[in-house]
Each structure stands twice: as C-alpha cells, then as structure tokens.
Design an enzyme around this catalytic site. Structure first.
Site, short mmCIF file in Angstrom:
data_model
loop_
_atom_site.label_atom_id
_atom_site.label_comp_id
_atom_site.label_asym_id
_atom_site.label_seq_id
_atom_site.Cartn_x
_atom_site.Cartn_y
_atom_site.Cartn_z
N CYS A 2 0.80 -1.23 0.00
CA CYS A 2 0.00 0.00 0.00
C CYS A 2 0.83 1.28 0.00
O CYS A 2 1.73 1.44 0.83
CB CYS A 2 -0.93 0.03 1.19
SG CYS A 2 -2.04 -1.37 1.27
N ASN A 102 -2.73 1.84 5.53
CA ASN A 102 -1.76 0.80 5.21
C ASN A 102 -1.55 0.01 6.50
O ASN A 102 -1.42 0.61 7.57
CB ASN A 102 -0.44 1.43 4.75
CG ASN A 102 0.63 0.39 4.43
OD1 ASN A 102 0.33 -0.80 4.35
ND2 ASN A 102 1.85 0.83 4.26
N GLY A 103 -1.53 -1.31 6.41
CA GLY A 103 -1.36 -2.12 7.62
C GLY A 103 -2.50 -3.10 7.75
O GLY A 103 -3.27 -3.30 6.81
N GLU A 482 19.72 -17.08 -4.81
CA GLU A 482 19.29 -15.76 -5.26
C GLU A 482 18.96 -15.79 -6.75
O GLU A 482 17.99 -15.17 -7.20
CB GLU A 482 20.39 -14.72 -4.94
CG GLU A 482 20.10 -13.32 -5.42
CD GLU A 482 18.84 -12.69 -4.87
OE1 GLU A 482 18.19 -13.29 -4.00
OE2 GLU A 482 18.47 -11.60 -5.34
N LYS A 486 15.34 -14.66 -8.21
CA LYS A 486 15.25 -13.54 -9.14
C LYS A 486 14.51 -13.94 -10.40
O LYS A 486 13.66 -13.23 -10.89
CB LYS A 486 16.67 -13.06 -9.47
CG LYS A 486 16.82 -11.61 -9.76
CD LYS A 486 16.98 -10.71 -8.56
CE LYS A 486 16.01 -10.94 -7.46
NZ LYS A 486 16.22 -10.21 -6.26
N GLU A 489 10.66 -14.57 -9.72
CA GLU A 489 9.79 -13.44 -9.42
C GLU A 489 9.50 -12.57 -10.61
O GLU A 489 8.41 -12.01 -10.71
CB GLU A 489 10.32 -12.62 -8.22
CG GLU A 489 11.63 -11.92 -8.43
CD GLU A 489 12.02 -11.10 -7.19
OE1 GLU A 489 13.21 -11.01 -6.93
OE2 GLU A 489 11.14 -10.55 -6.52
#
Ligand code: F6R
Length: 609
Positions: A2, A102-103, A482, A486, A489
């Site tokens: 958000c 947000n939250g 990693e 990468k 995603e």
C-alpha cells in the site's frame, strides 16, 4: 505494500497525488483511489479503480471540479482483507470520515461486531473500513479525540491519512508499525509512505513518530503525542540525487539499478574503511558488540536472507563463531534459544518487513544483542535494533532487489572481517588485504556489467523453458538461491536452487533433455565436485550454462555456454555472479514481455505477515 500520499497546500492536489502514487507504484498494488475536497468546502469527492494508477488518472479527468482542489489523500492498495474490487479500494468513508490505511487491523472482526450492534455496517470486506466507521462513531467535532479513542481499540499495524468532511483543507495522520514520512515546503504539507513521493517538492522530511497525531494544513505540519503535547520531529535530508528515483534513460528500473551496483557498493563500504581496515566507529557500532559472542543468528526474508546465507559462510570462515540463518517468518515462531551472548543480525532493504521486524523484537525480548543492516534511513527495523549499519544503495524502485542485495553482501564482508579482527582471528594486515579484495572485486563487477550482450543471447533458450535449475556449493549455493528467486519473481518460470551435491538425492529425476541448469563453479576447493554434478546433469540431457572463474579449462562437451568471470580472488566472485544471475533473470523476463519492475502479486515492502 500500500502506498499513501496526503497533500494540502496551494497546488492542484489531484496532480500531486497522482504523481505521488505513480512514484509509489513500486511498492506493489492492485487498485488505487483518491479523495479530495472538491472546492474548499465540505464536499469530499472519492474516486477509485482497480488496476493501475493511470486508470485512476483517466477516471479523474472525467470529474469536473468547480475549482482546483488543494487538499486530498491518495492510496494504492495491495489486497489483504477482501479481494481486488472498487468497493474494497481506498479511500473508505463513513459519515464525516474518509480515510486511507496501510497495515492490518487484526481485531477488525470484533470491532465490526461491536459496531453492528449499534446499527453500523460496512459496505466492503476490508479491515480499513472498520477504522473509518470507528473514528466516525466517536466523532463529535473533535478529530483528535475521535482518532485517539479509535486507535485505542485497534490491534495491529496502521498508517492512516484521514480527512473530515467538516474540516476542509486539513489532513490528520497517525501510524503504528507502518511507515509514514512528513514534509512541509512552500507548496504545502505532505504525508507519504515513502520520501520518493515528495522528492520533487522537497528533500527535507521527517519520520512521523509512532502513535502521534499529525495535523497538516496548507502552511503547517503539527505533531502531537497522545496527551496533546506538541512534538518537534528531527528533520532528515535525502542524501541521494532526485535522479536516483527516475529511470534515467534505462528501459526499466531494474536494469538501471543493476548498473548502479558498483557505485552503491563503493558508497556503502567507503565510510567503513578507515586506515584500510573495516571500521564501524562512524556508525556508532562499538567493538564490544562483537566480543564474547557465543553464536550469531542472521534473520531476514527473501533476497536479504540470501545475503544472510552468504554472511554466514564469511563470518564462520574467519571468526569460527557458529552462525545460523533463520527465515524471519519461521524464526519469530520458533521459540529460539537466544541469550545476551547471541548477536542477531537482521537484514532488510526496506526496514519495514513485518516478519523481520518481529524477529528483531523477539531477539530483544530474549536479551540478545541486535544489529540491523538496513537501506531505508529511519525505518522501523533500523529504529528498533540496538545498532544499525545502513547500506547506501539509494532508493530501490524495481520490486526485484538487485543493488540492495549486493550492498548487503558488501557489508557482510566487512562485518565478517571486523568480527574476526576483534576476536583476534584476523590480523590487521590480513584484514587490509581483504578490504583491498573488495575494492578490486568492484572493478571486476564493472567488467561483468559489460557482458550484457552475451547474457542476453543465452536467455533466448531460458525464456522458453518451463523449469530451470540453479546449482552451486558453498558461496555459490547462496548465489544459486538468489538466482532462482530472481528468475521466478520476474519471469514467472519455475526455478529451483540446489546445493549441487544434493541434486542426486531426488531432484535429478526432473532433469531431462533440454532442461536448463545454471551451475556456478567459482570456488577452487569444491570446483571439481561441482563439475562432477554438472557431468551428472549433462548425461541426463540438461542444457548447461556453466559459470567459472578465468583460467579454468572446461571440457566443451560439458556445457552449452561457458561464462567466464574476470580473473579474481574467489572470495569475491559473488559480486560478479550476482550480476550474471540478475542479467539472466532480467533478459528472460524482457523476452517474455513481462512487467519487469512490477511483477504480479509482489510488493516491494512486505508489511504484513
Ligand atoms: C526479492 C525481494 C524480496 C525481499 C524480501 C525482504 O527480489 O526483493 O525477496 O528481499 O521481501 O525485503 P526487505 O529486504 O525489504 O526486508
């Protein structure tokens, strides 16, 4: 997650908010909305849409305001409670109150039940609307009083921007465990989730203290504690250039950020090299922190956790202190064995990640020493840790972390050498050599950055694959992890990383003709072992991309592509292999025509569990 921006001043609030939301797009979102006072009166106009901020901008154009609105709030939502829909998008309104959030309000069910008994019902499925209902329920003309009463009942995390229809031109804000910065300049007052949203107007900003109410008007920004006492925040100054938050001619932020890596590393390590030695005295990190340690726990998520895996090898190699790497979301619920002799190192680009924050809090509550490695200045994790070492990557806009990762690696080197020095495991001469090694490695990294064309060509095959495997041992295993993250995603191709020797314990059954395997073999003492594993996959038909250091004679029948790193000390190959894995992921995603900088379902800062 958000994005929030609130603005009140003398310019067109719609324009400022849309621009601000565009800069916050990187945080990840699936819908957007805006509310503003239409003509300086109590008339609050709310416009929301699913999808991109540009959709919102288009919808906004159709709204004919009588005059230029100068106060409003805007939001990009990443759905948690309730699906992606216009109704669930923010802002939410109830009576006099319109807010963005947000939250997560954890006890929203309970609060919704309480409100329903009073005949107040939500229209959305969100936890945020309940907050609007609650504040409105308590509102009798005194905004601060209503906000205080409502937040007293909230459990969870929040960053709110609230407007009241009978208080045109005023924005109220409050936060807990969710970021919000404030800024004031000639054009007006701003509140936002990230300073990038206001950087076009001012470089000076402050972090809103937790559970303080901020009141913004066109020419003032006041902050009060919960007893109503005014608090003056510490003003901070952005120490990177505005250009850092723009694409600057690159096709994607990710590509730009890959290229910024050598400079980011130099900025991160330079202030910590004093007399040629690693030294954290400018960061106020005392040597005592590293003395008498029984064990070290590195905790983080995702890419930052992979930097932690690398850190473990380095720290153990030089100081012989046992180090474990714990996924923060597991660690926080694992009842860990910690003591005042445990050093917990939390790594986080954003400094906001909910799980990493919880891990830091848990570590502190168990009496452990905490040190965070964080990129965003003044962020929650940085504030809550006993000590912080900031990485100086500048703003990382692409969701896929690149430069933030390599600067984390660079600090892992320095931390490892410093701990070893302090514990008499590394002499000053040796430490100086190591530091020089890092500096040389940065130059080698620049050479690898020029290998983009070679790596682009290789991705022709990768872009068509359904599964890709990454192999490595030791430091190269951390790099392989990693690499696979990468690729997954941003290219949406299934990928897995394996410690090369582990493959034959099950997973090798997945290796068939033409399945791409990317093998990193840069560490001399295990070089032959990785090559044996490459032979195993090759004989099952794998399409092999092999990465080795210069000077290795590689049998050409072993691989389809041989990527050769510049000649260098093997301890520092990760800077170079990082660039290779980043390019491979980047060009694969580009070939697949995907949204590289904002991959689906992902958020830049993960502020929920
Ligand atoms: C991947 C990526 C994420 C983050 C993870 C932790 O490219 O960016 O895996 O590394 O969400 O985020 P921070 O470092 O902000 O705690």
């Amino acid at each position: 997650m958000c994005g929030i921006i609130g603005y009140t001043g003398n310019l067109d609030a719609r324009q400022i908010i849309i621009n601000g939301l565009l800069t916050l797009e990187y945080r990840g979102y699936d819908s957007a909305g805006i509310a503003f006072f239409s003509n300086g009166t109590s008339d609050v106009v709310t416009i929301k849409t699913t999808g991109k901020v540009n959709n919102l901008a288009e919808k906004l154009k159709k709204n004919n305001a009588d005059s230029t609105p100068v106060c409003g709030i805007g939001h990009t939502r990443w759905a948690t409670h309730g699906g992606v829909s216009e109704t669930n998008s923010h802002p939410h309104s109830c009576g006099n109150v319109t807010l963005i959030h947000n939250g997560i309000i954890e006890n929203y069910h309970e609060l919704a039940n309480m409100l329903s008994e009073k005949g107040i019902f939500p229209v959305s499925q969100t936890d945020s609307e309940i907050a609007a209902m609650l504040i409105n329920y308590y509102y009798e003309g005194d905004a601060c009083k209503a906000i205080r009463k409502a937040i007293n009942m909230l459990e969870g995390s929040y960053a709110f921007c609230i407007i009241f229809s009978d208080k045109p031109g005023v924005i109220y804000s409050i936060r807990k465990n969710s970021p919000l910065i404030g800024a004031i300049c000639d054009e007006g007052a701003f509140v936002a989730s990230d300073v990038v949203a206001v950087i076009d107007y001012t470089k000076e900003y402050f972090i809103l203290p937790e559970d303080h109410i901020a009141i913004l008007t066109a020419d003032s920004f006041k902050i009060y504690d919960l007893h109503g006492k005014e608090v003056i925040p510490d003003v901070m100054r952005v120490n990177w250039d505005i250009a850092a938050a723009k694409k600057g001619g690159y096709e994607h932020f990710m590509l730009k950020e890959i290229h910024e890596q050598p400079e980011a590393i130099t900025k991160t390590i330079s202030p910590r090299i004093i007399g040629g030695l690693p030294d954290f005295s400018n960061d106020n990190v005392p040597d005592e922190l590293f003395k008498g340690i029984s064990n070290i726990v590195i905790t983080a998520c995702g890419t930052a956790m992979h930097a932690g895996m690398f850190g473990r090898t380095m720290i153990e190699r030089y100081s012989r202190i046992p180090v474990s790497v714990e996924i923060a979301s597991e660690f926080r619920y694992s009842d860990p064995i910690l003591s005042e002799k445990t050093l917990v190192i939390a790594i986080s680009q954003s400094g906001e990640t909910a799980d990493t924050l919880a891990a830091v809090r848990l570590a502190k509550s168990c009496g452990a020493r905490t040190l965070s490695v964080v990129n965003v200045k003044g962020s929650i994790i940085a504030n809550e840790s006993d000590y912080v070492l900031y990485t100086h990557a500048g703003p990382e806009i692409s969701v896929a972390s690149t430069k933030a990762y390599v600067v984390q690696l660079s600090l892992m080197y320095l931390i490892a050498y410093r701990i070893a020095m302090i514990n008499n495991k590394l002499s000053c001469e040796e430490a100086k050599d190591k530091v020089n090694g890092i500096i040389t490695a940065v130059n080698n990294m620049k050479k690898v950055l020029k290998m983009d064309e070679e790596l682009y060509l290789i991705t022709n095959k990768l872009a068509k694959a359904e599964d890709i495997f990454y192999l490595g041992r030791g430091l190269d295993y951390a790099i392989a992890c990693e690499g696979s993250l990468k690729l997954k995603e941003i290219s949406y191709i299934h990928a897995e990383a394996y410690a090369a020797g582990e493959l034959k314990h099950g997973t090798i059954s997945l290796i068939t003709d033409n399945v791409p395997v990317i093998a990193f073999a840069t560490q001399e003492h295990i070089y032959q072992k990785v090559i044996s594993n490459v032979v195993e996959v090759r004989s099952r038909g794998a399409y092999v991309i092999l990465v080795t250091s210069a000077g290795k004679h590689v049998d050409t029948t072993l691989c389809d592509h041989h990527i050769v790193l510049p000649r260098m000390d093997e301890e520092f190959t990760p800077f170079c292999t990082a660039v290779i894995l980043q390019y491979l992921a980047y060009y694969t995603a580009v070939r697949r025509n995907l949204n590289v900088d904002q991959p689906r379902n992902l958020a830049k800062s993960v502020t929920v569990e």
